[in-house]
Write a protein that holds these residues in place. Structure first.
Motif, PDB file in Angstrom:
ATOM      1  N   GLU A 262       0.830  -1.205   0.000  1.00  0.00           N
ATOM      2  CA  GLU A 262       0.000   0.000   0.000  1.00  0.00           C
ATOM      3  C   GLU A 262       0.866   1.258   0.000  1.00  0.00           C
ATOM      4  O   GLU A 262       0.552   2.250  -0.668  1.00  0.00           O
TER       5      GLU A 262
ATOM      6  N   GLU B  57       3.769   1.487  -1.351  1.00  0.00           N
ATOM      7  CA  GLU B  57       4.244   1.598  -2.728  1.00  0.00           C
ATOM      8  C   GLU B  57       3.165   2.246  -3.603  1.00  0.00           C
ATOM      9  O   GLU B  57       3.456   3.154  -4.400  1.00  0.00           O
ATOM     10  N   ARG B  58       1.930   1.787  -3.474  1.00  0.00           N
ATOM     11  CA  ARG B  58       0.841   2.334  -4.285  1.00  0.00           C
ATOM     12  C   ARG B  58       0.663   3.820  -4.039  1.00  0.00           C
ATOM     13  O   ARG B  58       0.377   4.590  -4.981  1.00  0.00           O
ATOM     14  N   ARG B  59       0.860   4.243  -2.807  1.00  0.00           N
ATOM     15  CA  ARG B  59       0.673   5.649  -2.446  1.00  0.00           C
ATOM     16  C   ARG B  59       1.872   6.529  -2.810  1.00  0.00           C
ATOM     17  O   ARG B  59       1.783   7.752  -2.712  1.00  0.00           O
TER      18      ARG B  59
ATOM     19  N   THR C  26       6.367  -6.435  -3.455  1.00  0.00           N
ATOM     20  CA  THR C  26       6.327  -5.115  -4.074  1.00  0.00           C
ATOM     21  C   THR C  26       6.990  -5.188  -5.442  1.00  0.00           C
ATOM     22  O   THR C  26       7.659  -6.172  -5.770  1.00  0.00           O
TER      23      THR C  26
END
Length: 302
Positions: free
Chosen positions: A26, A28-30, A54
């Motif tokens: 999460e 990483e996504r952000r 990741t």
């Protein structure tokens, strides 16, 4: 948000290891700048899992104590993580501190000599494939200078922001300005509208560090002689419960981040202005555990 996000420290506590990997994904996504893993709970194993959990985010150990394994074993693991992560792994190493040496059952030598020897022996290993960049854990200037000589980065923990320019002055100019040389600091962080509660959390978390001579010597160098002398007296007299009250607000604000989301964001910007290109948020919460703290960090930087 338009500004570059900080990196995030995550510890994979027993019973929450898979959830920690989900939090990393999460992050990483952000768009967080990296994931850095402290030594408790097996950060080399955690790094192996992150390499697969990741896809893009840089990550690393902060730190792997050099006495915990043989150099050969470290080299095999580091090369594996480096390869399967596509080169995203940063191998952060350090000598750790007295209590950890007792737990590991080792008798360390001189920190600078031991680190220099470890790095030389690591790079002499053959047959395991390419190795990741090495990052040295440092507090005082001689270790920082050694990082500039033999490593690809330096990571501080609980450093004083007002002293950072002096600490980094021993690095070559080209290293201080290079995107290929990591300059990071693990910053205890508590986000809460109740500023006093957040300060109390950070004070509690830093008590064990104030009992370590290497940290006290660093903070004396940073200008906090009076606070460290008072803490040393309390330790000698068996008054450890008094230590939080001996941590001045000036010292706390210089070494940690606390308060509202806006205050913490401003603090991250101040750390970057002080020369730390990768501030690492080490999250704690006044209202829950690490999971709650990470949620608060995500909300603050949404």
């Amino acid at each position: 948000m338009t500004e570059t996000l900080p990196a995030l420290s995550l510890a994979a506590a027993p019973g929450r290891r898979r959830l920690t990997l989900e939090l990393a994904a999460e992050g990483e996504r952000r768009g967080f700048a990296g994931i850095y893993i402290p030594s408790p709970f097996g950060n080399m194993a955690h790094s192996s899992a992150l390499a697969l959990a990741t896809e893009r985010i840089p990550f690393g150990t902060a730190i792997a104590p050099i006495y915990a394994r043989t150099v050969e074993d470290f080299a095999q693991s580091a090369a594996f993580i480096h390869e399967v992560s596509g080169g995203r792994f940063r191998f952060g190493i350090g000598v750790a501190h007295g209590p950890s040496h007792i737990r590991m059952g080792v008798t360390p030598g001189k920190p600078l000599a031991d680190i220099r020897s470890f790095v030389a022996r690591l790079h002499a290993q053959e047959g395991f494939g390419p190795l990741p960049p090495v990052v040295l854990a440092a507090l005082r200037k001689r270790m920082v200078a050694l990082a500039g000589e033999i490593a690809e980065g330096v990571v501080f923990a609980n450093a004083s922001r007002s002293h950072m320019a002096a600490s980094l002055s021993v690095l070559p100019t080209e290293k201080r300005g290079s995107a290929d040389f990591l300059i990071a600091n693990m910053i205890p962080t508590c986000i809460s509208d109740d500023v006093e509660a957040a300060k109390a959390v950070n004070r509690k978390n830093l008590v064990r560090y104030t009992t370590l001579p290497n940290y006290r010597n660093y903070w004396k160098e940073a200008g906090y002689v009076e606070e460290m002398a008072a803490i040393e007296t309390a330790i000698a007299e068996g008054r450890q419960a008094d230590i939080p009250g001996l941590m001045s607000d000036r010292w706390l604000a210089d070494a940690t981040l606390y308060g509202t989301a806006a205050q913490v964001r401003d603090g991250i910007a101040a750390w970057r202005a002080a020369g730390v290109s990768t501030p690492i948020v080490v999250p704690s919460s006044a209202a829950g555990n690490q999971i709650k703290a990470v949620e608060e960090v995500f909300a603050a930087f949404a």
